[in-house]
Design an enzyme around this catalytic site. Structure first.
Site, mmCIF file in Angstrom:
data_model
loop_
_atom_site.group_PDB
_atom_site.id
_atom_site.type_symbol
_atom_site.label_atom_id
_atom_site.label_comp_id
_atom_site.label_asym_id
_atom_site.label_seq_id
_atom_site.Cartn_x
_atom_site.Cartn_y
_atom_site.Cartn_z
ATOM 1 N N LYS A 24 0.829 -1.212 0.000
ATOM 2 C CA LYS A 24 0.000 0.000 0.000
ATOM 3 C C LYS A 24 0.865 1.264 0.000
ATOM 4 C CE LYS A 24 -2.810 1.043 3.640
ATOM 5 N NZ LYS A 24 -2.681 2.442 4.078
ATOM 6 N N SER A 25 1.846 1.307 0.888
ATOM 7 C CA SER A 25 2.695 2.509 0.985
ATOM 8 C C SER A 25 3.404 2.785 -0.335
ATOM 9 C CB SER A 25 3.774 2.309 2.054
ATOM 10 O OG SER A 25 3.208 2.356 3.321
ATOM 11 N N SER A 168 7.912 9.496 11.650
ATOM 12 C CA SER A 168 6.731 9.237 10.834
ATOM 13 C C SER A 168 7.087 9.353 9.363
ATOM 14 C CB SER A 168 5.623 10.240 11.170
ATOM 15 O OG SER A 168 4.706 10.308 10.102
ATOM 16 N N ASP A 317 2.419 -0.849 11.870
ATOM 17 C CA ASP A 317 1.072 -1.334 11.534
ATOM 18 C C ASP A 317 0.849 -2.782 11.971
ATOM 19 O OD1 ASP A 317 0.361 1.097 10.457
ATOM 20 O OD2 ASP A 317 1.138 0.583 8.471
ATOM 21 N N LYS A 344 -3.822 6.314 15.008
ATOM 22 C CA LYS A 344 -4.019 5.638 13.719
ATOM 23 C C LYS A 344 -5.516 5.656 13.354
ATOM 24 C CE LYS A 344 0.257 4.800 13.015
ATOM 25 N NZ LYS A 344 0.942 5.466 11.915
ATOM 26 N N ARG A 390 -6.886 -2.771 10.104
ATOM 27 C CA ARG A 390 -5.889 -3.655 10.719
ATOM 28 C C ARG A 390 -6.418 -4.294 12.011
ATOM 29 N NH1 ARG A 390 -1.987 -3.212 6.952
ATOM 30 N NH2 ARG A 390 -1.591 -1.114 6.239
HETATM 31 C C1 S3P Z 1 2.661 4.956 6.263
HETATM 32 C C2 S3P Z 1 3.337 5.303 7.398
HETATM 33 C C3 S3P Z 1 2.902 4.929 8.742
HETATM 34 C C4 S3P Z 1 1.913 3.784 8.697
HETATM 35 C C5 S3P Z 1 0.860 3.974 7.658
HETATM 36 C C6 S3P Z 1 1.475 4.104 6.282
HETATM 37 C C7 S3P Z 1 3.163 5.442 4.968
HETATM 38 O O1 S3P Z 1 2.296 6.041 9.346
HETATM 39 O O2 S3P Z 1 1.326 3.607 9.957
HETATM 40 O O3 S3P Z 1 -0.041 2.904 7.636
HETATM 41 O O4 S3P Z 1 2.758 4.937 3.923
HETATM 42 O O5 S3P Z 1 3.990 6.357 4.980
HETATM 43 P P1 S3P Z 1 3.140 7.178 10.123
HETATM 44 O O6 S3P Z 1 4.082 7.759 9.148
HETATM 45 O O7 S3P Z 1 2.141 8.204 10.575
HETATM 46 O O8 S3P Z 1 3.794 6.478 11.269
#
Ligand code: S3P
Length: 431
Positions: A24-25, A168, A317, A344, A390
Site C-alpha cells: 500500500k505505501s 513518521s 502497523d 491511527k 488492521r
Molecule cells: C505509512 C506510514 C505509517 C503507517 C501507515 C502508512 C506510509 O504512518 O502507519 O499505515 O505509507 O507512509 P506514520 O508515518 O504516521 O507512522
C-alpha cells in the site's frame, strides 16, 4: 454495519503458497511520484484498495492523466507544474497517507485546494504536517487543533532544517515532496528511522537524495523524470498470515514476492524473537526495494518477547497482530513506546486490547504500550473492528486461534488495504 462471521475449524493449520497483495505505501508513492514526474510511467502490481483509489481520485482532480487497468497504473504527466486548481474538495476518505503526502505536493502549488476525509481521518492529527509545510512557506488552514479539512495555498517554498519530533514516514514524505520544489536544500532528521520508500523511489527515478543515518538532504528544483515501477507484496498484509502460520502447529506457509525493506521487517524480527521458524529466500531488489520469499512453519513453542520504542516504526502497523501473537506466547510480553498507535485509523492500543480482553486475553493497556500474558485460550465472541482495517484483520487471526465462533462487526473495513483478505483466509485454511 456489515457483520462477518468467522467459523473456526479444527485442526487449525495454515498450509500453502501465498502471494500477498501489493504494498500500500509503495503504491501510494508510485502514483504520486509518477504524477509529479514528467513523462509516461507504468506502475506494475499497483494495489487496488480504497486507500490507494482515493489517492488516484485526488490526482485525477488535479489534472493528472491516470488509468488503472488490471493492477497496472499508467500515469502520464507534464510534471508537477502542470497540476491545476481542483474545482472541488479533494477527498482522501480514510487514507492519512493520501492526505499527508498530497499536502506536501499541494504546498508547492500556488493555487487553492481543500483536502478532507472520512470521520476517522478528520479526527487524526494534521499539525505534524501543517507546521513543517508552513515553515517552508505554505499557507494552510485547518479546523481548530489541526484537524482536516485542510485548505492549502502553496508556492514560493524555501528549504529548511527540520528536526522531526516523531518518526513518521508520512510526515517525512510530505516534507520531501514539498522540498522537491523548494528553493535550496531541505535537511530532515528523524529521531528513529521510519519506512524509507519515498527516498528509495526518488533515487530510483534518478532524483538526488543524500542519506546519512537518520538525516536526509534534498535539493529542490531539479527535474524528475518518469519511470516504470514494480510494487512488491505488502509485508504488513502478509504479517497476518505469518502470525497465523506461527501459531498453528502443522502449518507451513510459503509467501512469495513480499517486500523486505529493512524499515518494514520488524514483524520478522519479532517472530524470530518469539521462537518461530522463519526463513528468507530469493532475495532480490525490484525498483529499488528489497523483495523476497518468506517460509514460515508452525509447531515451535512461542515465548514472550519485548519490543522497545526505537523498533516501533519498523512494525508500526503490525502491533495489533503482534498483540494476538503475544496472547499465544508463554510469559509476559511488553510493547513499549507505542503511543503513536493511538493516532491511527483507531486508537489501536485500546481497540486491540478491549477486543482481545473480551475474547479472554490477559492484557494491560498503559499510556504508551501493552503488557500481555500468555499463552491464553481465546474464546470466540462478538468483537468490533472500531472502523479500522488492521484491527478487523488482527481479530480475524485471533478468531482462528480461538475456540467457538467469533463475529467481527465492521469487518468490511478490510477493503481499505486488503480487499481479498477473507478469500485468502479461506484458501489457506482449506489447502
Ligand atoms: C505509512 C506510514 C505509517 C503507517 C501507515 C502508512 C506510509 O504512518 O502507519 O499505515 O505509507 O507512509 P506514520 O508515518 O504516521 O507512522
Amino acid at each position: 454495519m456489515k457483520e462477518l462471521k468467522v467459523e473456526i475449524s479444527q485442526p487449525k493449520r495454515f498450509v500453502g503458497e501465498y502471494v500477498p497483495p501489493p504494498d500500500k505505501s509503495i503504491s501510494h508513492r508510485a502514483a504520486i511520484l509518477l504524477s509529479v514526474a514528467k513523462g509516461t510511467g507504468v506502475v506494475t502490481n499497483f494495489l487496488e484498495s480504497e486507500d490507494t483509489l482515493a489517492t488516484i481520485d485526488c490526482l485525477k482532480k488535479l489534472g493528472v492523466n491516470i488509468e488503472l487497468e488490471n493492477n497496472n497504473l499508467v500515469v502520464k504527466s507534464e510534471g508537477i507544474e502542470s497540476f491545476r486548481e481542483p474545482d472541488d474538495v479533494l477527498d482522501a476518505k480514510n487514507s492519512a497517507t493520501s492526505m499527508r503526502l498530497l499536502s506536501g505536493v499541494l504546498a508547492t502549488r500556488s493555487f487553492f485546494s481543500v483536502l478532507t476525509g472520512d470521520k476517522y481521518l478528520r479526527r487524526r492529527p494534521m499539525k505534524r504536517i501543517i507546521e513543517p509545510l508552513s515553515s517552508m512557506g505554505a499557507t494552510i488552514y485547518s479546523r481548530q487543533g489541526g484537524f482536516a479539512p485542510l485548505a492549502i495555498y502553496g508556492g514560493g517554498l524555501t528549504g529548511f532544517n527540520y528536526w522531526m519530533k516523531i518518526a513518521s514516514a508520512q510526515v517525512k514524505s510530505a516534507v520531501l515532496l514539498a522540498a522537491l520544489r523548494a528553493r535550496g536544500v531541505t535537511v530532515l532528521t528523524e529521531p528513529w528511522k521510519s519506512r524509507d520508500h519515498t527516498e528509495r523511489m526518488l533515487k530510483f527515478l534518478g532524483y538526488p537524495v543524500e542519506i546519512n543515518g537518520n538525516r536526509i538532504s534534498i535539493e529542490g528544483g531539479m527535474q524528475i523524470n518518469s519511470g516504470n515501477i514494480v510494487v512488491p507484496g505488502d509485508i504488513s498484509s502478509a504479517a497476518f498470515f505469518m502470525v497465523a502460520a506461527a501459531t498453528f502447529p502443522d502449518s507451513k506457509l510459503y509467501i512469495r514476492n513480499v517486500g523486505l525493506n529493512p524499515t518494514r521487517t520488524g514483524i520478522i524480527k519479532v517472530l524470530k524473537r518469539a521462537g518461530a521458524e522463519i526463513q528468507l529466500k530469493n532475495l532480490i531488489e525490484k525498483s529499488g526495494e528489497p523483495t523476497g520469499d518468506v517460509i514460515i512453519k508452525g509447531g515451535k513453542e512461542l515465548l514472550s518477547f519485548e519490543i522497545e520504542a526505537h523498533e516501533i516504526p519498523l512494525m508500526i502497523d503490525e502491533i495489533p497482530v503482534i498483540a494476538v501473537l503475544a496472547t499465544q506466547a508463554k510469559g509476559k510480553t511488553v510493547i513499549r513506546g507505542a503511543k503513536e498507535l493511538r493516532f491511527k485509523e483507531s486508537d489501536r492500543l485500546k481497540a486491540i486490547s478491549d477486543n482481545l480482553i473480551k475474547m479472554g486475553g490477559k492484557i494491560r493497556e498503559f499510556s504508551e504500550g501493552l503488557e500481555i500474558l500468555g499463552p491464553t485460550k481465546l474464546q470466540g465472541t462478538v468483537v468490533n473492528a472500531f472502523g479500522d482495517h488492521r484491527i478487523a484483520m488482527s481479530l480475524a487471526i485471533a478468531a482462528l486461534v480461538a475456540t467457538g465462533t467469533t463475529i467481527i462487526e465492521g469487518a468490511d473495513t478490510v477493503s481499505i488495504s486488503y480487499p481479498s483478505f477473507f478469500d485468502d483466509i479461506n484458501l489457506l485454511t482449506q489447502s
